[in-house]
Scaffold this motif. Structure first.
Motif, PDB file in Angstrom:
ATOM      1  N   UNK A 245       0.809  -1.222   0.000  1.00 43.40           N
ATOM      2  CA  UNK A 245       0.000   0.000   0.000  1.00 43.40           C
ATOM      3  C   UNK A 245       0.844   1.276   0.000  1.00 43.40           C
ATOM      4  N   UNK A 246       2.144   1.148   0.097  1.00 46.11           N
ATOM      5  CA  UNK A 246       3.035   2.304  -0.011  1.00 46.11           C
ATOM      6  C   UNK A 246       3.341   2.633  -1.476  1.00 46.11           C
ATOM      7  N   UNK A 247       2.895   1.783  -2.388  1.00 48.34           N
ATOM      8  CA  UNK A 247       3.165   1.967  -3.814  1.00 48.34           C
ATOM      9  C   UNK A 247       1.888   2.374  -4.542  1.00 48.34           C
ATOM     10  N   UNK A 248       2.059   3.009  -5.693  1.00 48.20           N
ATOM     11  CA  UNK A 248       0.909   3.363  -6.531  1.00 48.20           C
ATOM     12  C   UNK A 248       0.198   2.098  -6.997  1.00 48.20           C
ATOM     13  N   UNK A 249       0.992   1.088  -7.346  1.00 44.76           N
ATOM     14  CA  UNK A 249       0.437  -0.181  -7.824  1.00 44.76           C
ATOM     15  C   UNK A 249       0.530  -1.236  -6.727  1.00 44.76           C
ATOM     16  N   UNK A 250      -0.389  -1.176  -5.787  1.00 48.25           N
ATOM     17  CA  UNK A 250      -0.422  -2.082  -4.646  1.00 48.25           C
ATOM     18  C   UNK A 250      -0.924  -3.460  -5.096  1.00 48.25           C
ATOM     19  N   UNK A 251      -0.086  -4.481  -4.939  1.00 46.77           N
ATOM     20  CA  UNK A 251      -0.448  -5.830  -5.375  1.00 46.77           C
ATOM     21  C   UNK A 251      -1.246  -6.606  -4.322  1.00 46.77           C
ATOM     22  N   UNK A 252      -1.279  -6.141  -3.091  1.00 44.95           N
ATOM     23  CA  UNK A 252      -1.882  -6.940  -2.025  1.00 44.95           C
ATOM     24  C   UNK A 252      -3.374  -7.217  -2.231  1.00 44.95           C
ATOM     25  N   UNK A 253      -4.188  -6.223  -2.612  1.00 42.08           N
ATOM     26  CA  UNK A 253      -5.608  -6.547  -2.846  1.00 42.08           C
ATOM     27  C   UNK A 253      -5.818  -7.587  -3.949  1.00 42.08           C
ATOM     28  N   UNK A 254      -5.023  -7.509  -5.014  1.00 45.73           N
ATOM     29  CA  UNK A 254      -5.159  -8.485  -6.105  1.00 45.73           C
ATOM     30  C   UNK A 254      -4.729  -9.873  -5.650  1.00 45.73           C
ATOM     31  N   UNK A 255      -3.689  -9.946  -4.816  1.00 39.16           N
ATOM     32  CA  UNK A 255      -3.269 -11.234  -4.248  1.00 39.16           C
ATOM     33  C   UNK A 255      -4.377 -11.812  -3.385  1.00 39.16           C
ATOM     34  N   UNK A 256      -4.988 -10.959  -2.574  1.00 35.95           N
ATOM     35  CA  UNK A 256      -6.081 -11.402  -1.703  1.00 35.95           C
ATOM     36  C   UNK A 256      -7.250 -11.937  -2.526  1.00 35.95           C
ATOM     37  N   UNK A 257      -7.605 -11.236  -3.616  1.00 42.90           N
ATOM     38  CA  UNK A 257      -8.715 -11.685  -4.466  1.00 42.90           C
ATOM     39  C   UNK A 257      -8.398 -13.027  -5.122  1.00 42.90           C
ATOM     40  N   UNK A 258      -7.165 -13.194  -5.572  1.00 44.89           N
ATOM     41  CA  UNK A 258      -6.778 -14.448  -6.228  1.00 44.89           C
ATOM     42  C   UNK A 258      -6.861 -15.617  -5.256  1.00 44.89           C
ATOM     43  N   UNK A 259      -6.324 -15.430  -4.060  1.00 48.71           N
ATOM     44  CA  UNK A 259      -6.336 -16.504  -3.059  1.00 48.71           C
ATOM     45  C   UNK A 259      -7.768 -16.840  -2.660  1.00 48.71           C
ATOM     46  N   UNK A 260      -8.635 -15.820  -2.583  1.00 49.50           N
ATOM     47  CA  UNK A 260     -10.046 -16.048  -2.242  1.00 49.50           C
ATOM     48  C   UNK A 260     -10.737 -16.914  -3.297  1.00 49.50           C
ATOM     49  N   UNK A 261     -10.225 -16.901  -4.519  1.00 50.49           N
ATOM     50  CA  UNK A 261     -10.783 -17.719  -5.593  1.00 50.49           C
ATOM     51  C   UNK A 261     -10.006 -19.025  -5.761  1.00 50.49           C
ATOM     52  N   UNK A 262      -9.268 -19.383  -4.708  1.00 51.89           N
ATOM     53  CA  UNK A 262      -8.545 -20.659  -4.644  1.00 51.89           C
ATOM     54  C   UNK A 262      -7.425 -20.766  -5.677  1.00 51.89           C
ATOM     55  N   UNK A 263      -6.814 -19.640  -6.026  1.00 47.32           N
ATOM     56  CA  UNK A 263      -5.630 -19.634  -6.875  1.00 47.32           C
ATOM     57  C   UNK A 263      -4.404 -19.555  -5.976  1.00 47.32           C
ATOM     58  N   UNK A 264      -3.475 -20.462  -6.149  1.00 42.00           N
ATOM     59  CA  UNK A 264      -2.262 -20.470  -5.318  1.00 42.00           C
ATOM     60  C   UNK A 264      -1.319 -19.361  -5.789  1.00 42.00           C
ATOM     61  N   UNK A 265      -0.872 -18.556  -4.852  1.00 42.11           N
ATOM     62  CA  UNK A 265       0.108 -17.506  -5.131  1.00 42.11           C
ATOM     63  C   UNK A 265       1.408 -17.889  -4.448  1.00 42.11           C
ATOM     64  N   UNK A 266       2.469 -18.015  -5.230  1.00 43.18           N
ATOM     65  CA  UNK A 266       3.785 -18.368  -4.692  1.00 43.18           C
ATOM     66  C   UNK A 266       4.730 -17.199  -4.939  1.00 43.18           C
ATOM     67  N   UNK A 267       5.374 -16.741  -3.885  1.00 41.68           N
ATOM     68  CA  UNK A 267       6.327 -15.639  -4.004  1.00 41.68           C
ATOM     69  C   UNK A 267       7.749 -16.190  -4.071  1.00 41.68           C
TER      70      UNK A 267
END
Length: 328
Positions: A245-267
């Motif tokens: 959230x410190x960036x203009x393009x915050x990836x955290x909400x999109x990661x949260x949405x993906x995981x909520x739809x049962x998509x595995x996110x690996x960093x």
């Protein structure tokens, strides 16, 4: 002498010139006749499995290689696969997971120059591979330029240099000098009791590798989810960070949405060495809190294969996380 099965699959090692550049044409049998020294190493049977530039290799080809080894397992003491270098690290990782309880050597090799070229690294790589396949240490290995790399940690790091590959976050399993193998001490102990060989025959192909660049919009994750990708490997910065959230393009909400739809996110990380540490900075900690899986010290190739294997078996997030993060 040991009995070794060679699976020829194409690649630069088998290339000949054509109007469209180098293309794999040389048969495995022809390659063997061009290296008479092999007669003193082992008895070799050759099977022409395919003849592809390795950029054209796909998961179905991995499954065929694994099935062929499985069906021929009792007839041979070891196996050598000649293969193009571009995707050979993926194939090495795949075979490491498709063949369970392996107690014989499965050796992959290739070359940066065709066997018929001058100079070439092909002949010595092939000789070294049969020496390794006729040795006593079981497992999947990639043999190249005098180094023996464990199949699950190897990566192509040169596009032309004869060194070709490196073991990532581990030392090479061994070296070959003047036709003699020097194994790392941890490989010197051989288990004498192994369960029967097991074949994994399914892979989930809907895996995507997303490399972050500054300014990338996070809606790319939503697009991938809409296209039914089951897992997304995010190659983040440094220790595995993603924009927060410190960036203009915050990836955290999109990661949260993906995981909520049962998509595995690996960093994972764009760095070659030292791996991911999601517990070090907020850019990793916040992603982990949302349920992102750590790529630990694994290569992108190894992470891809682990996800392909486990997602073909289950959609349980806990089991997926355990399988991806396990130490083998």
């Amino acid at each position: 002498m040991k009995n070794i099965l060679m699976l020829a699959t194409g690649g630069t090692i088998a290339c000949e010139p054509s109007a469209d550049g180098l293309v794999p044409k040389l048969s495995g049998e022809k390659m063997l006749t061009m290296i008479p020294a092999l007669k003193n190493i082992c008895n070799i049977t050759c099977l022409e499995l395919m003849n592809l530039d390795s950029s054209n290799i796909c998961p179905d080809n991995w499954l065929l290689m694994a099935k062929t080894i499985y069906e021929s397992y009792d007839k041979y003491d070891g196996f050598v696969i000649t293969h193009g270098t571009d995707t050979m690290a993926y194939t090495a990782a795949a075979l490491s997971h498709l063949l369970i309880n392996l107690d014989k050597p499965v050796i992959l090799t290739g070359a940066q120059k065709p066997l018929q070229a001058t100079p070439t690294d092909a002949a010595q790589n092939i000789i070294d591979s049969f020496i390794t396949a006729a040795d006593k240490i079981p497992g999947v290995f990639l043999v190249f330029n005098g180094n023996i790399h464990k199949g699950s940690v190897v990566k192509k790091v040169y596009s032309e240099n004869f060194a070709g590959f490196a073991s990532i976050n581990e030392q090479p399993a061994g070296t070959i000098v003047q036709n003699s193998i020097n194994w790392l001490s941890s490989y010197s102990t051989i288990s004498t009791v192994n369960p029967s060989l097991k074949l994994i025959d399914k892979l989930e192909e809907k895996i995507y590798i997303l490399k972050l660049i500054p300014g990338l919009k996070p809606d790319i994750l939503d697009i991938l989810v809409e296209h039914d990708y089951k897992a997304i490997i995010i190659e983040g910065y440094g220790a595995g960070g993603v924009p927060t959230d410190k960036a203009i393009n915050n990836f955290l909400p999109a990661i949260k949405r993906a995981i909520a739809k049962n998509v595995s996110i690996v960093c994972t990380t764009q760095c070659l060495y030292d791996g991911v540490h999601l517990d070090k900075y907020p850019i990793g900690i916040l992603a982990a809190r949302l349920g992102a899986i750590s790529g630990t010290t694994l290569t992108t190739e190894e992470l891809t294969i682990r996800l392909m294997v486990i997602l073909a078996q289950t959609s349980d997030n806990k089991l997926i996380k355990e399988y991806v993060e396990q130490i083998l």
